[in-house]
Design a protein around this motif. Structure first.
Motif, PDB file in Angstrom:
ATOM      1  N   ASP A   1      42.765  39.502  36.623  1.00 15.86           N
ATOM      2  CA  ASP A   1      42.275  39.843  38.129  1.00 15.86           C
ATOM      3  C   ASP A   1      43.244  39.134  39.159  1.00 15.86           C
TER       4      ASP A   1
ATOM      5  N   LEU B   1      30.598  32.457  31.334  1.00 18.59           N
ATOM      6  CA  LEU B   1      30.830  31.320  31.760  1.00 18.59           C
ATOM      7  C   LEU B   1      30.810  31.241  33.300  1.00 18.59           C
TER       8      LEU B   1
ATOM      9  N   ASP C   1      35.480  54.564  41.547  1.00 21.36           N
ATOM     10  CA  ASP C   1      35.992  54.783  40.034  1.00 21.36           C
ATOM     11  C   ASP C   1      36.544  56.224  39.944  1.00 21.36           C
TER      12      ASP C   1
ATOM     13  N   SER D   1      38.308  35.139  36.398  1.00 24.30           N
ATOM     14  CA  SER D   1      38.170  34.130  35.401  1.00 24.30           C
ATOM     15  C   SER D   1      39.097  32.806  35.922  1.00 24.30           C
TER      16      SER D   1
ATOM     17  N   TYR E   1      25.833  43.790  32.355  1.00 26.18           N
ATOM     18  CA  TYR E   1      27.049  44.275  33.211  1.00 26.18           C
ATOM     19  C   TYR E   1      28.405  43.885  31.984  1.00 26.18           C
TER      20      TYR E   1
ATOM     21  N   ASN F   1      34.005  41.210  38.594  1.00 33.90           N
ATOM     22  CA  ASN F   1      34.631  40.761  39.380  1.00 33.90           C
ATOM     23  C   ASN F   1      33.997  40.252  40.616  1.00 33.90           C
TER      24      ASN F   1
ATOM     25  N   GLY G   1      34.824  46.783  33.606  1.00 32.60           N
ATOM     26  CA  GLY G   1      35.525  47.881  32.953  1.00 32.60           C
ATOM     27  C   GLY G   1      36.480  48.297  34.251  1.00 32.60           C
ATOM     28  N   GLY G   2      36.915  47.598  35.133  1.00 26.93           N
ATOM     29  CA  GLY G   2      37.727  48.055  36.154  1.00 26.93           C
ATOM     30  C   GLY G   2      39.035  48.095  36.110  1.00 26.93           C
ATOM     31  N   THR G   3      39.655  46.832  35.864  1.00 24.92           N
ATOM     32  CA  THR G   3      41.094  46.667  35.416  1.00 24.92           C
ATOM     33  C   THR G   3      41.467  46.661  34.044  1.00 24.92           C
TER      34      THR G   3
HETATM   35  N1  LIG Z   1      33.234  34.728  34.283  1.00 22.31           N
HETATM   36  C1  LIG Z   1      33.407  35.268  32.806  1.00 22.31           C
HETATM   37  O1  LIG Z   1      32.514  34.956  32.119  1.00 22.31           O
HETATM   38  C2  LIG Z   1      34.149  36.303  32.742  1.00 22.31           C
HETATM   39  C3  LIG Z   1      34.052  37.141  31.588  1.00 22.31           C
HETATM   40  C4  LIG Z   1      34.861  38.220  31.648  1.00 22.31           C
HETATM   41  C5  LIG Z   1      35.663  38.791  32.487  1.00 22.31           C
HETATM   42  N2  LIG Z   1      35.523  38.376  33.540  1.00 22.31           N
HETATM   43  C6  LIG Z   1      36.035  38.810  34.859  1.00 22.31           C
HETATM   44  O2  LIG Z   1      35.311  40.125  35.090  1.00 22.31           O
HETATM   45  C7  LIG Z   1      36.274  40.809  35.881  1.00 22.31           C
HETATM   46  C8  LIG Z   1      36.542  42.369  35.734  1.00 22.31           C
HETATM   47  O3  LIG Z   1      36.982  42.715  36.617  1.00 22.31           O
HETATM   48  P1  LIG Z   1      37.310  44.173  36.705  1.00 22.31           P
HETATM   49  O4  LIG Z   1      37.617  44.631  38.293  1.00 22.31           O
HETATM   50  O5  LIG Z   1      38.327  44.624  35.718  1.00 22.31           O
HETATM   51  O6  LIG Z   1      36.068  45.049  36.318  1.00 22.31           O
HETATM   52  P2  LIG Z   1      34.538  45.203  37.138  1.00 22.31           P
HETATM   53  O7  LIG Z   1      33.651  46.268  36.132  1.00 22.31           O
HETATM   54  O8  LIG Z   1      34.044  43.822  37.167  1.00 22.31           O
HETATM   55  O9  LIG Z   1      34.672  45.700  38.564  1.00 22.31           O
HETATM   56  C9  LIG Z   1      35.053  47.008  38.588  1.00 22.31           C
HETATM   57  C10 LIG Z   1      34.251  47.572  39.661  1.00 22.31           C
HETATM   58  O10 LIG Z   1      34.473  46.965  41.079  1.00 22.31           O
HETATM   59  C11 LIG Z   1      34.250  47.728  41.985  1.00 22.31           C
HETATM   60  N3  LIG Z   1      35.248  47.413  42.928  1.00 22.31           N
HETATM   61  C12 LIG Z   1      36.606  47.471  42.961  1.00 22.31           C
HETATM   62  N4  LIG Z   1      37.130  47.516  43.908  1.00 22.31           N
HETATM   63  C13 LIG Z   1      36.346  47.541  45.054  1.00 22.31           C
HETATM   64  C14 LIG Z   1      36.222  47.558  46.437  1.00 22.31           C
HETATM   65  N5  LIG Z   1      37.277  47.541  47.151  1.00 22.31           N
HETATM   66  N6  LIG Z   1      35.103  47.638  46.867  1.00 22.31           N
HETATM   67  C15 LIG Z   1      33.793  47.669  46.420  1.00 22.31           C
HETATM   68  N7  LIG Z   1      33.860  47.695  45.077  1.00 22.31           N
HETATM   69  C16 LIG Z   1      34.886  47.737  44.490  1.00 22.31           C
HETATM   70  C17 LIG Z   1      34.211  49.150  41.576  1.00 22.31           C
HETATM   71  O11 LIG Z   1      32.764  49.398  41.797  1.00 22.31           O
HETATM   72  C18 LIG Z   1      34.642  49.144  40.195  1.00 22.31           C
HETATM   73  O12 LIG Z   1      33.903  49.917  39.268  1.00 22.31           O
HETATM   74  C19 LIG Z   1      37.519  40.008  36.081  1.00 22.31           C
HETATM   75  O13 LIG Z   1      37.672  39.201  37.321  1.00 22.31           O
HETATM   76  C20 LIG Z   1      37.507  38.967  35.005  1.00 22.31           C
HETATM   77  O14 LIG Z   1      38.299  37.784  35.334  1.00 22.31           O
HETATM   78  C21 LIG Z   1      34.671  37.205  33.907  1.00 22.31           C
END
Ligand SMILES: NC(=O)c1ccc[n+]([C@@H]2O[C@H](COP(=O)([O-])OP(=O)(O)OC[C@H]3O[C@@H](n4cnc5c(N)ncnc54)[C@H](O)[C@@H]3O)[C@@H](O)[C@H]2O)c1
Ligand SMILES: N[C@H](CO)Cc1c[nH]c[nH+]1
Ligand SMILES: [Zn+2]
Length: 427
Positions: free
Chosen positions: A262, A369, A57, A236, A129, A213, A132-134
């Protein structure tokens, strides 16, 4: 770009297997990385947690800065507008109403000389959780936090990755609106591991819930057993079933809405019309031009997107049940008539005016979900995830005397003489 696959002369199993989201969980490279992060945080605690936070981060934390302060939450209010507050309060109302219906009550039954039942208790401490990544997800704060609040959880610990500017102000305000105030600015597999094992700054919890993610989803799965989890809620997914009457503009927009989450998100259309398939592809290309996050969308559609043409609705339903998507949209006439045949999906959106993003934000049902094919056995996040049950039993002396011989017989059938003895010594 998204490809059209014509399955009318036969289902191509190879393509279907490739599209299966469960294959994401089999990525050995990611699994290895996640295992390494978990064992490092378990052994070296804060040190490893802060190292990974810096690595992924780009922020430098220590024990005195990892926790969000009251002052930061107060300042966050200065950055969000009135319109946001109005919208989020409406969402809170709808989500609370929906989840209130899921509450379960303690029950007791009485027979002569016997009382039995189940006592419902909220979990004492849970970790939520918030991704908050992308992108930042104030909506996920509500979807995680409200069912926990409705269940009566005492301590809710929130983790969410931050940027150099801190945690997103919309996320902080959403948390404050529903009374969550223990927040740590860490994310990824390292935050999940900290919640499972404790570090010097983050005390452990009994259950970890929430989406993230692939790193977050795999870490939760790996830690199940050390701690409880809600489900595997990873990148997602949306699968749209559309017939010849579907509006290609709407279908394309809904596929794009999940692709922007994502590079590993998946958007699949299964349609009975080649014409609709071609129109949706053209629409996707057109709409992409005026949307942001083009790079993420392109990668996601190329690797995990598909437009599949089938002969009839039965084939479409078969594919949907097999893939078990997180979200299933039924963009067909008389959708309610076939709902009984849908077996596997996290959430079903019926008709062309129930687009998936409505559920993401406002309608009330939870947006956390199951993904990666796990809708075959997991359910949406709900109040039930935040409670536990204790059985309670009372027998009078006369009731035990009546049950005595049967219990002794059953204990003897297992060769457990001390069990039988526990009954015998009372008479
Ligand atoms: N299934 C559901 O109910 C639902 C709901 C909302 C969001 N989502 C999903 O949540 C996800 C959010 O993803 P995001 O990335 O924005 O935020 P996130 O918070 O899930 O992930 C970010 C974190 O991932 C880690 N990371 C990133 N690249 C890395 C690497 N190469 N190696 C190790 N760790 C790494 C880092 O620690 C970073 O802080 C998306 O995939 C979205 O589709 C799913
Ligand atoms: N579609 C996501 C669930 O898979 C939830 C979300 C939050 N914000 C926007 N979308
Ligand atoms: Zn979404």
């Amino acid at each position: 770009m998204i490809e059209i696959f014509d399955f009318r002369k036969g289902i191509d199993d190879g393509i279907l297997q490739k599209l299966h989201n469960r294959s994401k969980l089999e990525n050995r490279e990611i699994a290895k990385k996640v295992e390494e992060i978990i064992s490092n945080v378990r052994e070296r605690k804060d040190k490893a947690l802060f190292e990974y936070t810096y690595m992924f981060d780009g922020i430098n934390l220590d024990k005195s800065t990892v926790k969000v302060t009251k002052e930061e939450i107060k300042n966050a209010y200065k950055e969000v507008g009135e319109e946001f507050l109005k919208a989020i309060d409406k969402a809170i109302k709808n989500i609370t109403e929906f989840h209130e219906k899921q509450k379960q009550s303690t029950w007791m039954d009485f027979k002569e000389g016997i009382i039995y039942g189940q006592i419902i208790r909220p979990l004492s401490q849970v970790g939520i959780y918030v991704p908050g990544g992308t992108a930042a997800y104030p909506s996920s704060v509500l979807m995680n936090g409200i069912p926990a609040k409705v269940a009566g959880v005492e301590r809710i610990v929130m983790v969410s990755p931050a940027s150099k500017k801190g945690i997103n102000p919309y996320v902080l305000v959403a948390a404050d609106r529903i009374g969550i105030n223990e927040i740590y600015r860490v994310g990824g597999a390292q935050a999940v591991a900290a919640l499972a094992f404790s570090t010097e700054s983050i005390p452990k919890v009994d259950k970890i819930v929430g989406p993230g993610n692939i790193f977050v989803a795999m870490a939760k799965r790996a830690l199940y057993g050390h701690v409880d989890i809600d489900m595997v809620a990873g990148p997602s997914e949306v699968l749209v079933i559309a017939d010849e009457a579907a509006n290609p503009k709407y279908v394309a927009a809904d596929l794009l809405s999940q692709a922007e989450h994502d590079i590993m998100a998946s958007s699949i259309l299964v349609t009975t019309s080649l014409k609709v398939a071609q129109q949706v592809k053209t629409e996707i290309e057109r709409q992409m031009e005026y949307l942001g996050r083009k790079e993420i969308i392109e990668k996601s559609l190329k690797n995990f997107g598909a437009i599949i043409v089938v002969n009839d609705l039965q084939e479409a339903i078969g594919i949907a049940n097999d893939i078990a998507p997180e979200h299933l949209e039924l963009n067909i006439s008389n959708a309610f008539e076939i709902i009984g045949e849908i077996k596997n999906a996290g959430a079903v959106f019926v008709g062309e005016y129930s687009p998936e993003p409505l559920g993401d934000y406002l309608a009330g049902p939870n947006h956390v979900l199951p993904t990666s094919g796990t809708a075959r056995f997991f359910s949406p996040l709900s109040v039930t995830d935040f409670i536990k049950k204790m059985n309670i039993l009372y027998y009078s002396k006369d009731s035990l005397r009546e049950a005595k011989e049967d219990v002794i017989t059953l204990a003897n059938s297992e060769g457990l003489t001390a069990h039988a003895n526990s009954i015998k010594v009372r008479f």
